[in-house]
Design a protein around this motif. Sequence first.
Motif, short mmCIF file in Angstrom:
data_model
loop_
_atom_site.label_atom_id
_atom_site.label_comp_id
_atom_site.label_asym_id
_atom_site.label_seq_id
_atom_site.Cartn_x
_atom_site.Cartn_y
_atom_site.Cartn_z
N ALA A 84 0.82 -1.22 0.00
CA ALA A 84 0.00 0.00 0.00
C ALA A 84 0.86 1.27 0.00
CB ALA A 84 -0.94 0.00 1.20
N ARG A 85 1.95 1.23 0.76
CA ARG A 85 2.80 2.43 0.88
C ARG A 85 3.93 2.46 -0.15
NH1 ARG A 85 4.58 3.62 6.77
NH2 ARG A 85 4.85 5.64 5.83
N LYS A 86 4.02 1.37 -0.94
CA LYS A 86 5.11 1.23 -1.92
C LYS A 86 6.47 1.35 -1.23
CE LYS A 86 2.36 2.82 -5.84
NZ LYS A 86 1.12 2.43 -5.29
N ASP A 87 6.55 0.70 -0.07
CA ASP A 87 7.77 0.70 0.74
C ASP A 87 8.53 -0.60 0.48
OD1 ASP A 87 9.77 0.86 2.59
OD2 ASP A 87 8.46 1.07 4.33
N TYR A 88 9.45 -0.53 -0.46
CA TYR A 88 10.15 -1.74 -0.89
C TYR A 88 11.31 -2.10 0.03
CZ TYR A 88 7.27 -0.53 -4.78
OH TYR A 88 6.18 -0.20 -5.55
N ASN A 89 11.58 -1.26 1.03
CA ASN A 89 12.61 -1.58 2.00
C ASN A 89 12.19 -2.73 2.91
OD1 ASN A 89 14.38 0.47 1.12
ND2 ASN A 89 13.22 1.99 2.29
#
Length: 142
Positions: A59-64
């Motif tokens: 959802a947050r496009k947090d690929y970390n």
Amino acid sequence: MRRQQAMEQAMFASWGISLIATAGSLFFSEVMKYIPCNLCWYQRILMYPLVILLGVASARKDYNMSLYALILSVIGGLISLYHYLIQKVPALHELGNACGIVPCNTDYINWFGFITIPFLALIAFTLISVLQFIVLKSGEEQ
């Protein structure tokens, strides 16, 4: 742009796989009334958080968060593989008797002679691991 889209799709697919695996696990225990063995509980402990972790990351496009999801899925996959081997390799079958109240070598399902609950978990963990590896590699190339 194309890498970004591939990363989004891989993260979303990983979330979907973890959601289906969690729903399947709950179906087997809550609807079918199959009592999970100890190794099943360990697999659940590693799969259930992935629904939240991958959902938020997608959802947050947090690929970390891919590294954390990859670690959980690889460990879960190794446990699933060990569990599956206990069920299917005659030399290891005896190890399942010492697993707890429910023996880990119990086959609640055995579709087509090889598809068991640990096998389904192994497939889910493997797919999530591969997809998270793709996300990590795509992120490094940017």
